[in-house]
Structures are given as C-alpha cells and as structure tokens.
Design an enzyme around this catalytic site. Structure first.
Site, PDB file in Angstrom:
ATOM      1  N   HIS A 307     -36.567 -32.491  17.580  1.00 39.14           N
ATOM      2  CA  HIS A 307     -37.781 -33.054  18.165  1.00 39.14           C
ATOM      3  C   HIS A 307     -38.034 -34.423  17.564  1.00 39.14           C
ATOM      4  CE1 HIS A 307     -41.859 -33.434  19.623  1.00 39.14           C
ATOM      5  NE2 HIS A 307     -41.526 -32.519  20.487  1.00 39.14           N
ATOM      6  N   ASP A 364     -39.282 -25.284  23.512  1.00 36.71           N
ATOM      7  CA  ASP A 364     -38.514 -24.888  24.702  1.00 36.71           C
ATOM      8  C   ASP A 364     -37.413 -23.892  24.403  1.00 36.71           C
ATOM      9  OD1 ASP A 364     -39.937 -26.267  26.546  1.00 36.71           O
ATOM     10  OD2 ASP A 364     -38.862 -28.134  26.201  1.00 36.71           O
TER      11      ASP A 364
HETATM   12  N1  CMC Z   1     -28.012 -31.169  19.111  1.00 38.07           N
HETATM   13  C1  CMC Z   1     -27.157 -31.866  18.329  1.00 38.07           C
HETATM   14  N2  CMC Z   1     -27.479 -32.995  17.675  1.00 38.07           N
HETATM   15  C2  CMC Z   1     -28.719 -33.463  17.836  1.00 38.07           C
HETATM   16  C3  CMC Z   1     -29.677 -32.801  18.627  1.00 38.07           C
HETATM   17  C4  CMC Z   1     -29.281 -31.624  19.273  1.00 38.07           C
HETATM   18  N3  CMC Z   1     -30.146 -30.935  20.039  1.00 38.07           N
HETATM   19  N4  CMC Z   1     -30.833 -33.507  18.609  1.00 38.07           N
HETATM   20  C5  CMC Z   1     -30.615 -34.572  17.828  1.00 38.07           C
HETATM   21  N5  CMC Z   1     -29.349 -34.545  17.342  1.00 38.07           N
HETATM   22  C6  CMC Z   1     -28.755 -35.491  16.380  1.00 38.07           C
HETATM   23  C7  CMC Z   1     -28.379 -36.804  17.050  1.00 38.07           C
HETATM   24  O1  CMC Z   1     -27.062 -36.788  17.520  1.00 38.07           O
HETATM   25  C8  CMC Z   1     -28.591 -37.781  15.902  1.00 38.07           C
HETATM   26  O2  CMC Z   1     -27.486 -37.655  15.034  1.00 38.07           O
HETATM   27  P1  CMC Z   1     -26.950 -38.946  14.191  1.00 38.07           P
HETATM   28  O3  CMC Z   1     -28.077 -39.334  13.287  1.00 38.07           O
HETATM   29  O4  CMC Z   1     -25.741 -38.454  13.490  1.00 38.07           O
HETATM   30  O5  CMC Z   1     -26.629 -39.993  15.237  1.00 38.07           O
HETATM   31  C9  CMC Z   1     -29.803 -37.215  15.162  1.00 38.07           C
HETATM   32  O6  CMC Z   1     -29.776 -35.793  15.419  1.00 38.07           O
HETATM   33  C10 CMC Z   1     -31.144 -37.795  15.626  1.00 38.07           C
HETATM   34  O7  CMC Z   1     -31.220 -37.625  17.041  1.00 38.07           O
HETATM   35  P2  CMC Z   1     -31.960 -38.636  18.021  1.00 38.07           P
HETATM   36  O8  CMC Z   1     -31.410 -38.435  19.385  1.00 38.07           O
HETATM   37  O9  CMC Z   1     -31.923 -40.002  17.421  1.00 38.07           O
HETATM   38  O10 CMC Z   1     -33.435 -38.103  17.900  1.00 38.07           O
HETATM   39  P3  CMC Z   1     -34.587 -38.381  18.928  1.00 38.07           P
HETATM   40  O11 CMC Z   1     -35.850 -38.281  18.169  1.00 38.07           O
HETATM   41  O12 CMC Z   1     -34.336 -39.654  19.679  1.00 38.07           O
HETATM   42  O13 CMC Z   1     -34.445 -37.192  19.995  1.00 38.07           O
HETATM   43  C11 CMC Z   1     -34.724 -35.111  21.108  1.00 38.07           C
HETATM   44  C12 CMC Z   1     -35.267 -36.065  20.020  1.00 38.07           C
HETATM   45  C13 CMC Z   1     -35.716 -33.974  21.306  1.00 38.07           C
HETATM   46  C14 CMC Z   1     -34.598 -35.873  22.422  1.00 38.07           C
HETATM   47  C15 CMC Z   1     -33.335 -34.573  20.649  1.00 38.07           C
HETATM   48  O14 CMC Z   1     -33.481 -33.826  19.461  1.00 38.07           O
HETATM   49  C16 CMC Z   1     -32.667 -33.710  21.728  1.00 38.07           C
HETATM   50  O15 CMC Z   1     -31.969 -34.245  22.585  1.00 38.07           O
HETATM   51  N6  CMC Z   1     -32.854 -32.339  21.690  1.00 38.07           N
HETATM   52  C17 CMC Z   1     -32.333 -31.482  22.732  1.00 38.07           C
HETATM   53  C18 CMC Z   1     -33.249 -31.523  23.947  1.00 38.07           C
HETATM   54  C19 CMC Z   1     -34.539 -30.761  23.733  1.00 38.07           C
HETATM   55  O16 CMC Z   1     -34.533 -29.621  23.259  1.00 38.07           O
HETATM   56  N7  CMC Z   1     -35.658 -31.375  24.125  1.00 38.07           N
HETATM   57  C20 CMC Z   1     -36.971 -30.731  24.100  1.00 38.07           C
HETATM   58  C21 CMC Z   1     -37.920 -31.349  23.136  1.00 38.07           C
HETATM   59  S1  CMC Z   1     -39.371 -30.267  22.886  1.00 38.07           S
HETATM   60  C22 CMC Z   1     -40.202 -30.382  24.398  1.00 38.07           C
HETATM   61  C23 CMC Z   1     -40.977 -31.615  24.515  1.00 38.07           C
HETATM   62  O17 CMC Z   1     -42.008 -31.741  23.824  1.00 38.07           O
HETATM   63  O18 CMC Z   1     -40.561 -32.493  25.302  1.00 38.07           O
END
Ligand code: CMC
Length: 428
Positions: A307, A364
C-alpha cells in the site's frame, strides 16, 4: 517548532512556511516557491505531496491508524452502520436518531432512476464490465438532472444531488450486474434498508427485512464502512480534481469510479481472487508466485499486497480478516481459495523481500473472499468498493467546493525536444 524552513539555491536563501495539522503532521507550503525562486517541485505519483488541507479522514500509515472525522474505523465498523457513517463523512458530525431517520427516509424516496436509463443500459453488450457501465450511468444522470451541471447552485440543491447519488448508486450498480447476466432489472424495494435493498435488486431476495440474513447484512455493512473514505487516494484525488474545474458532482463521481477500476486501486479485489484461482488451477504452488512477484523482470505483483501509505499493516485488512473468518465460519463455507490465501499470506509475511519493503495484505486481500461467500460475482467486487467509497467521494468534492479550491493543474519538467523548424513532408 520553526515556523519556516530555509532553502538555499543559487546563492539565495528562501523562507518556506511550515504548515502543521491537528495530528501534528508537518508540511512545507511551497505555493509561492516558483514566483520567489523559479523552482517547482517534482514528485511523480505525488508520493510526498499534499494536495490539500482536509478535515475528513486521518490516516497514519506507520501506526495503522484510520479515522473518519476523528472516529476510529474500529469503533465505527463495530458500532455504527453505513448510512450513519455516510452522514458523518459528508456533514462532519454523527447524526441524532431523528436526523438519521430523516436522512434514511429521504434516500429511500429517491432510489428509482428514470425509466430511460434502461434504454442506455440496453445499449451495453452483456460482456461489458459493470464498472464501465456504472461510470457511464452515473455520468448519464447529468442528462436527467441538468440543473446539477452548475455546482454553484444553492446548498439545498447540491444536497439534492448528494441524496440522489447515494439513493441511486445501488440501483445503478445492481442494474449493471443485471445487464451482465442479461436478466431483467429489479426495481428498488423501499421497505428494505440500504444493503437489503441492494441485495434485493441483485438477487430478487430479500423482499422483507426479516429475510435478510443478519450475518450477511452485518458483513456487507462492515465492508461498506471500511471502504467509505481513505483521504487523498487515486479516486478521491480524481473526484476533487475533476470537480475543481466546476464539473458537476455526477461527472466527478463518474470519473472517480473510472479511477477506482484499475487493478492497482479498487480493481485489486477482483484481481486478488483471479490470482488465487490461478494459483489453485496451476496446482497450488505458492512459492512459484512469490518468486514471480520478486522477479524484477516479471511484471507480476502479488495482488492485495502493499500500500502506498500503510507500511506496517492496513487497519482495514485486520478488521476484514476477522470478518472473513466469521462469515465463512458462520455460513459453514470451506473455500479452497481461502486456504491458498492464508498460505500465501504466511509465506509472504515471512519473506525478506516483502518484509523489507513493508508489503502486507491490504483491504482488498480479504474483501473478495467475503464477497464470494455472499454470492457476489467476481467482476462486481470493484462495484461493491465503489458503493462503499461514494460517501467519501461526496465528502471530498463538497469540502473542495466549500473551501473554494482553485482548479487542479500540476506543473511539469519538460524533457522533450528544443525548438525545431518544421520540415516539409517531401524532404523527410
Ligand atoms: N508485489 C510485489 N512487489 C511489490 C508489490 C506487490 N504487490 N507492491 C510493491 N512492490 C514492490 C515494488 O516492486 C517496489 O520494489 P523496489 O523498491 O525493489 O522497486 C516496492 O515494492 C515499492 O513499490 P511501489 O510500486 O513503488 O509502491 P507504490 O506505493 O507506488 O504502490 C501499490 C503501492 C498498492 C500500487 C503496490 O503495492 C501494488 O501494486 N500492490 C498490488 C495492487 C494492490 O493490491 N492494490 C490495492 C491497494 S489497497 C486498495 C486501495 O486503497 O486502493
């Protein structure tokens, strides 16, 4: 605490005012930075940028705190109900019994939609995703209520639009499902409460309050409460930014639904179940999927993990996990997908990759398991999220308009070509 921070740049010093919130959050107010220094700030995905001051929802991602108007979601989800929470979010205070009764009555007197909406619905192919249908139908309400196009009308008229939206969204949501199933639509039954009426329009039952299974009613209500607002997330920011151009509330919420649809936001609840089913169909090898998620060359992510703001735990997930256990236990459901979810959670929580990045199950991860147990089809999961998030979107839009916020318009750092002379097509 200092009232300002100093910025040194190109031999000059600039004072940047520091703003403090009621929970002691601090921010640099850079609104005059460009006119003073020529600098703008760059922050892709707004990871460290506050877009507004808001009094609706407080969230502390490090400590897993979430409060609506000061009340904890633990308290609200166990003691309140969705309509009361909606009132709280939109109007700022908990209602008295009389106020809540009249709010509920007003909503139940606006649940019908214009019969012509059915012809719009008929135009969609049955394979249409219900989120696309829902977003379009909400936008179409501007055609039936043209006065709503002017968001500068009296507070009373704006309130009429707010009530209509809360009243009609369950009808439009259920109808988008009926279109998917190519079944005739069900009209609202105003003798039922908010969630009971929605279940009635989806499945034909219940037809009276006594037929509503209290376990189902409580679980649904809890899910809606937990989704009701989440401060400046992707869809709420979309609603605010669309509304900042003085677009109508219907148009702004329609855009919010579109933003919610993506799998990185609300669409994750559908993606989680699809992923768990995929793991099951491929023989249940959890480690294979964990390794895929860790592989930087593979775009696969563990859906329902991670998240933007919660880096220790998602407080909503904690409550929903308990609710999922209760619902499955009480309904006597043994879901193999749930077993996979539990094993996946266990492996990921003990893996250094996930631990070091603060990746925990989010809201989720479990909500889809409950929706499945309640008989709600997978591609309706994000629609359920939208139903829950509606009061939050309305509250965010209303706050933005009442504070007379300026049009949202970020800047950029241009990295394209410098000026070039046009070359005639015959000479290229
Ligand atoms: N699986 C594997 N790796 C992940 C995941 C994941 N679900 N989420 C983040 N990472 C890794 C990402 O690759 C990055 O690694 P590195 O630092 O080595 O490059 C690190 O963790 C940080 O990720 P980010 O994409 O920079 O983080 P963000 O804050 O931009 O993204 C997120 C947050 C929720 C979009 C992401 O965690 C994600 O894609 N999760 C899966 C989708 C999901 O479950 N979304 C629902 C969120 S809760 C409902 C809502 O409130 O919307």
């Amino acid at each position: 605490m200092s009232k300002s921070a100093k910025l040194h740049f190109n031999g000059s010093e600039y004072d940047i005012p520091v703003v403090k919130g009621t929970e002691n959050e601090i921010a640099l107010d850079i609104s005059n930075l460009r006119s003073q220094s020529g600098l703008i700030t760059l922050d892709k995905g707004f990871k460290n940028t506050g877009s507004t001051k808001s009094a609706i929802t407080f969230l502390n991602g490090e400590e897993g705190v979430l409060r609506y108007r000061g009340y904890s979601i633990e308290n609200l989800s166990s003691k309140s109900n969705f309509l009361e929470v909606s009132y709280l979010l939109i109007y700022g205070e908990l209602p008295t019994t009389e106020i809540l009764d009249s709010f509920a009555k007003e909503i139940s007197s606006h649940t019908l939609v214009h019969e012509d909406v059915k012809s719009i619905l008929d135009g969609f192919p049955s394979r249409a995703h219900p989120m696309g249908v829902l977003s379009s139908l909400v936008s179409s309400l501007t055609a039936f209520y043209p006065k709503s196009l002017d968001p500068n009308r009296s507070a009373e008229e704006i309130n009429g639009t707010i009530i209509r939206l809360i009243a009609k969204l369950p009808t439009l949501a259920a109808w988008s499902y009926k279109n998917r199933m190519r079944q005739p639509v069900m009209y609202p039954n105003n003798n039922l409460n908010y969630t009971g009426n929605f279940l009635h329009m989806m499945f034909g039952l219940p037809t009276s309050e006594s037929q509503i299974d209290p376990i189902i009613a409580k679980a649904l209500d809890k899910l809606l409460i937990l989704h009701a607002d989440h401060e400046q997330n992707c869809s709420a920011s979309t609603v605010r930014i669309v509304g900042s151009s003085h677009a109508s509330l219907y148009a702004s919420v329609s855009a919010g639904i579109a933003a919610l649809w993506g799998p990185l936001h609300g669409g994750a609840n559908q993606a989680v179940i699809e992923m768990l089913e995929d793991i099951k169909d491929q023989g249940g090898d959890i480690n294979k999927f964990i390794n895929k998620a860790k592989d930087k060359k593979d775009p696969f992510r563990l859906m329902g993990f991670g998240h933007r703001v919660y880096k220790n735990f998602d407080p909503r997930a904690k409550i929903i996990k308990q609710a999922a256990d209760d619902v499955l236990g009480q309904l006597g459901i043994n879901d193999p997908v749930l077993d996979i979810a539990m094993k996946l959670e266990d492996v990921a929580l003990n893996d250094d990759y996930f631990k070091s990045r603060g990746l925990y199950p989010n809201v989720d991860f479990y909500s889809g398991i409950i929706y499945r147990a309640l008989g709600i089809p997978t591609d309706m999961f994000t629609v359920m999220f939208a139903l829950g998030r509606l009061p939050g979107w309305i509250a965010q839009w209303k706050e933005m308009r009442e504070n007379n916020e300026p049009i949202g318009r970020p800047r950029q750092v241009y990295v394209g070509n410098n000026h070039r002379e046009y070359i005639d097509i015959s000479k290229r």
